[in-house]
Design a protein around this motif. Structure first.
Motif, PDB file in Angstrom:
ATOM      1  N   UNK A   1     -40.904  55.887 -26.914  1.00 50.38           N
ATOM      2  CA  UNK A   1     -39.904  56.051 -25.855  1.00 50.38           C
ATOM      3  C   UNK A   1     -40.670  56.311 -24.564  1.00 50.38           C
ATOM      4  N   UNK A   2     -40.702  55.301 -23.722  1.00 49.63           N
ATOM      5  CA  UNK A   2     -41.507  55.401 -22.509  1.00 49.63           C
ATOM      6  C   UNK A   2     -40.837  56.155 -21.392  1.00 49.63           C
ATOM      7  N   UNK A   3     -39.500  56.077 -21.329  1.00 44.97           N
ATOM      8  CA  UNK A   3     -38.800  56.683 -20.211  1.00 44.97           C
ATOM      9  C   UNK A   3     -37.333  56.902 -20.572  1.00 44.97           C
ATOM     10  N   UNK A   4     -36.788  58.001 -20.040  1.00 47.10           N
ATOM     11  CA  UNK A   4     -35.382  58.346 -20.250  1.00 47.10           C
ATOM     12  C   UNK A   4     -34.760  58.651 -18.895  1.00 47.10           C
ATOM     13  N   UNK A   5     -33.593  58.080 -18.638  1.00 47.07           N
ATOM     14  CA  UNK A   5     -32.899  58.264 -17.369  1.00 47.07           C
ATOM     15  C   UNK A   5     -31.541  58.921 -17.617  1.00 47.07           C
ATOM     16  N   UNK A   6     -31.056  59.736 -16.667  1.00 46.07           N
ATOM     17  CA  UNK A   6     -29.688  60.249 -16.799  1.00 46.07           C
ATOM     18  C   UNK A   6     -28.686  59.114 -16.625  1.00 46.07           C
TER      19      UNK A   6
ATOM     20  N   UNK B   1     -28.420  54.619 -14.327  1.00 46.78           N
ATOM     21  CA  UNK B   1     -28.527  53.379 -15.099  1.00 46.78           C
ATOM     22  C   UNK B   1     -29.129  52.258 -14.270  1.00 46.78           C
ATOM     23  N   UNK B   2     -28.799  52.205 -12.990  1.00 50.41           N
ATOM     24  CA  UNK B   2     -29.366  51.162 -12.134  1.00 50.41           C
ATOM     25  C   UNK B   2     -30.879  51.295 -12.046  1.00 50.41           C
ATOM     26  N   UNK B   3     -31.362  52.520 -11.911  1.00 49.26           N
ATOM     27  CA  UNK B   3     -32.807  52.742 -11.848  1.00 49.26           C
ATOM     28  C   UNK B   3     -33.471  52.360 -13.170  1.00 49.26           C
ATOM     29  N   UNK B   4     -32.779  52.613 -14.281  1.00 49.83           N
ATOM     30  CA  UNK B   4     -33.325  52.244 -15.585  1.00 49.83           C
ATOM     31  C   UNK B   4     -33.467  50.727 -15.704  1.00 49.83           C
ATOM     32  N   UNK B   5     -32.446  49.995 -15.301  1.00 51.53           N
ATOM     33  CA  UNK B   5     -32.522  48.534 -15.332  1.00 51.53           C
ATOM     34  C   UNK B   5     -33.622  48.028 -14.401  1.00 51.53           C
ATOM     35  N   UNK B   6     -33.734  48.653 -13.242  1.00 49.88           N
ATOM     36  CA  UNK B   6     -34.758  48.233 -12.280  1.00 49.88           C
ATOM     37  C   UNK B   6     -36.151  48.434 -12.867  1.00 49.88           C
ATOM     38  N   UNK B   7     -36.347  49.542 -13.576  1.00 47.59           N
ATOM     39  CA  UNK B   7     -37.650  49.820 -14.175  1.00 47.59           C
ATOM     40  C   UNK B   7     -37.988  48.796 -15.255  1.00 47.59           C
TER      41      UNK B   7
ATOM     42  N   UNK C   1     -43.045  47.165 -15.911  1.00 50.40           N
ATOM     43  CA  UNK C   1     -44.057  48.223 -15.938  1.00 50.40           C
ATOM     44  C   UNK C   1     -43.753  49.292 -16.990  1.00 50.40           C
ATOM     45  N   UNK C   2     -42.611  49.197 -17.649  1.00 52.91           N
ATOM     46  CA  UNK C   2     -42.242  50.215 -18.620  1.00 52.91           C
ATOM     47  C   UNK C   2     -43.006  50.026 -19.922  1.00 52.91           C
ATOM     48  N   UNK C   3     -43.108  51.097 -20.681  1.00 58.74           N
ATOM     49  CA  UNK C   3     -43.679  51.025 -22.020  1.00 58.74           C
ATOM     50  C   UNK C   3     -42.618  51.478 -23.022  1.00 58.74           C
TER      51      UNK C   3
END
Length: 317
Positions: free
Chosen positions: A288-293, A297-303, A308-310
């Motif tokens: 689990x590379x990253x968790x967003x509140x 959700x928009x920032x999660x999709x952008x990432x 660059x996500x893992x």
């Protein structure tokens, strides 16, 4: 309740938080208080209007996988399920919310000893990786290339292939994922943003070529990877994150696997159960590379779209 509502197709900014009515479970349904929601790359394609299955009706709450506690049940559902911690698919929508509906047969209890967030990370990616691994029938010593090896499915395929005593070459974009990929069991890592990446793949095989490619990227990367297969090699095609299919040279003797009919609901549930149990036993580790509140959700999709996500990206309910 709060939910992410998509009222138009477009960039990540179309994912906006709203107050909506709480869903009510009907016959055969349960209501899950969402602690974590899974995000898949396909969901970013659907949001942009370029999903593989056409454009769904709007408005909609995205999200096809959640984890949490069952807080209500339909009139014909066993009330003993109330309070059970589960992961569940939602039928293609409704997951990016504080509460989500699921069919009771799609709710899988989380085994003891497994963290809920890890179970959610395995809900889609675990069943996919396990199915692809079993279809590939890897033999000890097989030279296996895993594309997007630092991603959700790829990181699991690296582990499964390494556990089958394959010689695993992990490939991804950039050098930042090398340590992770080799820690999962890959014998070597190749950065496919480098112009000489195929030379490095061939060198890692001792010049013999690959026995198997797991292609979830497609496009130029997938086409080049397939070109590194030896005669009689196999390619498991399961995605096109690049937005295009890999090209196959019909003049070569290459076996294509992984393009079978979709598993039945019962088979899908069995794959999820197996993946969760492997993780509970310490034999499979979701990354689990990253968790967003939820409101991000928009920032999660952008990432995810930035490449660059893992590992897996989750929303926190």
């Amino acid at each position: 309740m709060r939910a992410v509502v998509m009222e138009e197709f477009g960039g990540p900014e179309v994912l906006r938080i709203h107050q909506v009515e709480d869903p009510v479970p009907g016959p055969g349904q349960v209501l899950v208080a969402v602690a974590y929601a899974s995000i898949t790359f396909v969901e970013t394609q659907v949001r942009s209007g370029d999903g593989p299955f056409g454009r769904p009706e709007l408005p909609r709450v995205p999200g096809n996988g959640v984890g949490g506690r069952i807080v209500a049940a339909g009139p014909d559902v066993d009330p003993a399920l109330l309070g059970t911690v589960v992961v569940a698919t939602t039928g293609g929508q409704g997951g990016y919310a504080e509460l989500a509906l699921a069919r009771v047969e799609d709710a899988v209890p989380v085994p003891a000893g497994l963290e809920l967030r890890d179970a959610v990370a395995l809900l889609a990616d675990g069943r996919t990786a396990l199915l692809l691994h079993r279809q590939a029938e890897i033999k000890p010593g097989d030279r296996v290339l895993v594309e997007a090896a630092g991603g959700g499915v790829g990181s699991l395929l690296v582990q499964l292939a390494a556990a089958a005593d394959a010689h695993v070459i992990g490939a991804a974009r950039g050098t930042g994922k090398a340590e992770l990929v080799t820690s999962l069991g890959a014998a070597s890592y190749v950065d496919y943003s480098r112009p000489d990446w195929l030379d490095r793949v061939m060198a890692a095989t001792g010049g013999v070529g690959l026995d198997l490619v797991f292609d979830g990227v497609g496009g130029r990367i997938g086409t080049q990877a397939i070109g590194a297969l030896r005669e009689g090699g196999r390619v498991s095609i399961y995605g096109m994150a690049s937005g295009a299919d890999a090209e196959l040279d019909e003049a070569r003797s290459i076996e294509v696997i992984g393009l079978t009919a979709a598993p039945s609901p019962a088979q899908t549930r069995a794959l999820i159960v197996d993946a969760l149990n492997l993780a509970a036993e310490g034999k499979l580790r979701p990354i689990i590379g990253q968790t967003f509140p939820l409101e991000s959700a928009a920032a999660a999709h952008r990432a995810i779209e930035s490449r660059t996500t893992t590992g897996k990206t989750l929303l926190r309910g």
